[in-house]
Design a protein around this motif. Structure first.
Motif, PDB file in Angstrom:
ATOM      1  N   UNK A 179       0.829  -0.982   0.169  1.00 54.06           N
ATOM      2  CA  UNK A 179       0.156   0.018  -0.074  1.00 54.06           C
ATOM      3  C   UNK A 179       0.746   1.167  -0.164  1.00 54.06           C
ATOM      4  N   UNK A 180       2.114   1.012   0.167  1.00 52.76           N
ATOM      5  CA  UNK A 180       3.198   1.938   0.147  1.00 52.76           C
ATOM      6  C   UNK A 180       3.215   2.702  -1.141  1.00 52.76           C
ATOM      7  N   UNK A 191      -1.696  -0.800  -8.688  1.00 55.19           N
ATOM      8  CA  UNK A 191      -2.243   0.393  -8.064  1.00 55.19           C
ATOM      9  C   UNK A 191      -3.479   0.003  -7.275  1.00 55.19           C
ATOM     10  N   UNK A 192      -3.495   0.392  -6.252  1.00 52.09           N
ATOM     11  CA  UNK A 192      -4.987   0.155  -5.560  1.00 52.09           C
ATOM     12  C   UNK A 192      -5.170  -1.132  -5.130  1.00 52.09           C
ATOM     13  N   UNK A 193      -4.286  -2.037  -5.342  1.00 51.08           N
ATOM     14  CA  UNK A 193      -4.560  -3.487  -5.013  1.00 51.08           C
ATOM     15  C   UNK A 193      -5.091  -3.616  -3.992  1.00 51.08           C
ATOM     16  N   UNK A 198      -9.620  -5.236  -0.527  1.00 45.04           N
ATOM     17  CA  UNK A 198     -10.594  -4.884   0.638  1.00 45.04           C
ATOM     18  C   UNK A 198     -12.031  -4.699   0.355  1.00 45.04           C
ATOM     19  N   UNK A 199     -12.190  -4.061  -0.788  1.00 46.90           N
ATOM     20  CA  UNK A 199     -13.646  -3.827  -1.125  1.00 46.90           C
ATOM     21  C   UNK A 199     -14.545  -4.978  -1.756  1.00 46.90           C
ATOM     22  N   UNK A 200     -13.466  -5.957  -2.100  1.00 48.92           N
ATOM     23  CA  UNK A 200     -14.233  -7.028  -2.575  1.00 48.92           C
ATOM     24  C   UNK A 200     -14.886  -8.148  -1.754  1.00 48.92           C
TER      25      UNK A 200
END
Lengths: 310, 237
Positions: A179-180, A191-193, A198-200
């Protein structure tokens, strides 16, 4: 400055307190000082060593049976007098390779890899993208054992509630690098992985304590982790069918396309926007409607006697 | 005029009342369990889901309730077909241009621009909206829910070009439209049938199926006139 004075005084006392100072020290003798010492010292520029060992937590860790010098091999006598002890060649070589990353005690870090300790795990790690980055490319920001598992002094079983790599905590642990921003840019991580995971449904269920929901390592592997593009990765090509199939029998190429952790597709984005507008618009309409109805109801009862009932 | 006017009439038959109970039971179960998942990262969602037996059990409850609701919906279609077969089906709940006029008239009344309340038929425009919202919900939330509950078979149905966005879109449809349904029920339905000063604490019609003729006359004057004639009950005043 006062820190150094304290250390000095403590060292003076411990010399007097510990009998047989030159015998091979066991954990108890080291802890005589390090259990009581507070604070930290600067080993070299920018490398801060925490001098305290929490004896209580150490005694509850899976490593509590070890003597300090079994990992901290450089120290034979106490308190740490030069010259350093001879270190096993394999450990020393690995320690040299890790020195860019592991600045406090590379030998102790390398000691994990000994055959009688975690030799198998080391073999898998060495071949992994993380291991290659640290050992071969000598990177200073790749993960070594303690990066994910935390301090070896307090290490808990993988199933333990407080373990940093247990099923429910491992996502945050991976996220501490993935996330860094600077690492994402340097290593071209998706990016945004983390956010997308988390929103899945997988991420949400895991957050709610669903033991069957997959965390990062359930699909990507742990010590043997590869780049997704690496043919050996469990999420690459045909391997992905098998990996998804563990939980979703009958998974096909079309099915496994569902999980990519890629940023939201424009179609999905605008569909979401449209639905939000519809939802907010309906909210506004019904709230205004209800409030007006309340207003008219009160007005009728107060000022238009029986008006509501005509 | 000559007809004797009863004190109450049946507005919803037994089957409709049972359908309503099934619908709101499954609706509440779905809303309670789904809310925890939608706001998984907002505490106390974890504690809330634990009340429902944990994420795994809550998921099973959600799926069973979802299938229960779909069955209720399908049953309702057969109920309508049966009414139609018995020539009892009246299209009272179909939206009409008059509903738009009623809406405008109602707002004029609320704002004091008119002293005339709109004269509603058997169903007001809000009740019609409420009824058709269920159809909208079934299409949007029901189908997306089925796809999400059975992702592997669902993936066989989707064309390849839709794969980069279809799952996120299904998720948004399911979760955002559910929120819309919940808020709509919470505001409009709870207000009109529970909180409104003339029905508090609740409108008992969901159990009795009966509406008093007095209430019918006030709330649904056109339906009253259809049943008892335009001048019925005039003498009573």
């Amino acid at each position: 400055m006062s820190n150094q004075l304290t250390i000095f005084l403590l060292l003076m006392f411990s010399q007097a307190l510990v009998p047989a100072a030159h015998a091979a020290p066991d954990a108890a003798s080291c802890l005589t000082c390090h259990g009581a010492m507070q604070g930290s010292m600067e080993k070299e520029k920018g490398v801060i060593v925490n001098l305290n060992i929490d004896q209580d937590r150490f005694s509850k860790s899976v490593h509590s049976f070890l003597n300090c010098v079994e990992c901290h091999m450089g120290f034979t006598s106490q308190p740490h007098q030069a010259p350093a002890a001879r270190v096993d060649a394999a450990v020393q070589n690995l320690a040299n390779a890790l020195s860019a990353k592991s600045k406090i005690d590379a030998v102790a870090q390398a000691a994990c890899a000994q055959v009688q300790c975690h030799g198998d795990v080391y073999k898998a790690y060495k071949a992994s993208v993380h291991g290659q980055n640290v050992i071969v490319k000598k990177s200073s920001d790749g993960p070594v054992c303690t990066s994910c598992h935390g301090s070896p002094h307090y290490i808990q079983p993988r199933t333990g509630k407080d373990s940093r790599v247990n099923h429910f905590n491992v996502v945050e642990t991976c996220g501490s690098c993935h996330e860094e921003k600077h690492l994402t840019e340097k290593y071209k991580f998706s990016p945004l992985v983390m956010e997308r995971y988390k929103e899945s449904f997988h991420g949400r269920k895991l957050k709610l304590g669903h033991s069957g929901a997959p965390a990062c390592s359930d699909c990507h592997g742990a010590h043997d982790i590869r780049k997704a593009a690496d043919p050996a990765s469990p999420v690459s090509g045909a391997n992905k069918l098998k990996t998804c199939g563990k939980c979703h029998p009958g998974a096909t190429t079309k099915f496994v396309a569902a999980i990519t952790h890629k940023p939201l597709h424009p179609v999905a984005h605008y569909a979401e926007l449209g639905l939000i507008i519809l939802t907010v618009g309906t909210f506004l309409f019904i709230i205004i409607h209800v409030l007006l109805d309340v207003y008219a109801d009160i007005r009728d009862r107060l000022f238009r006697k029986g008006g509501n009932h005509e | 005029m000559n007809k004797s006017i009863p004190t109450e009439i049946e507005r919803f038959d037994l089957s409709a009342r049972i359908q309503h109970i099934c619908l709101f039971t499954t609706f509440l179960l779905l809303a309670f369990t789904g809310w925890g998942l939608k706001y998984a990262y907002v505490e106390p969602s974890s504690a809330w889901i634990n009340i429902w037996g944990g994420a795994r059990i809550a998921g099973i409850i959600h799926r069973i309730a979802g299938i229960g609701m779909l069955c209720t919906f399908l049953y309702h279609q057969f109920y309508l077909l049966n009414l139609w077969r018995k020539k009892d089906l009246r299209l009272t709940v179909v939206p009409m241009p008059k509903d738009v006029m009623d809406l405008i008239q109602n707002f004029m009344y609320y704002l004091g621009l008119s002293r005339e309340k709109p004269k509603f038929g058997k169903f007001t425009y809000l009740q019609k909206f409420d009824y058709w919202a269920v159809y909208w919900g079934m299409v949007i939330i029901g189908t997306s829910g089925l796809f999400l509950a059975f992702p592997v078979p669902a993936s066989y149905l989707f064309p390849t070009w839709s794969l980069p966005w279809i799952w996120d879109t299904l998720f948004t449809m399911h979760s955002d439209e559910s929120l819309l349904a919940i808020v709509f029920i919470l505001f409009i339905h709870f207000y009109n049938e529970h909180l409104r000063s003339d029905v508090f604490p609740m409108n008992w019609m969901w159990l009795t199926g009966k509406i008093s003729v007095e209430e019918l006359k006030h709330k649904h004057p056109l339906e009253y006139e259809r049943l008892f004639g335009k001048n019925a009950g005039q003498g009573k005043r």
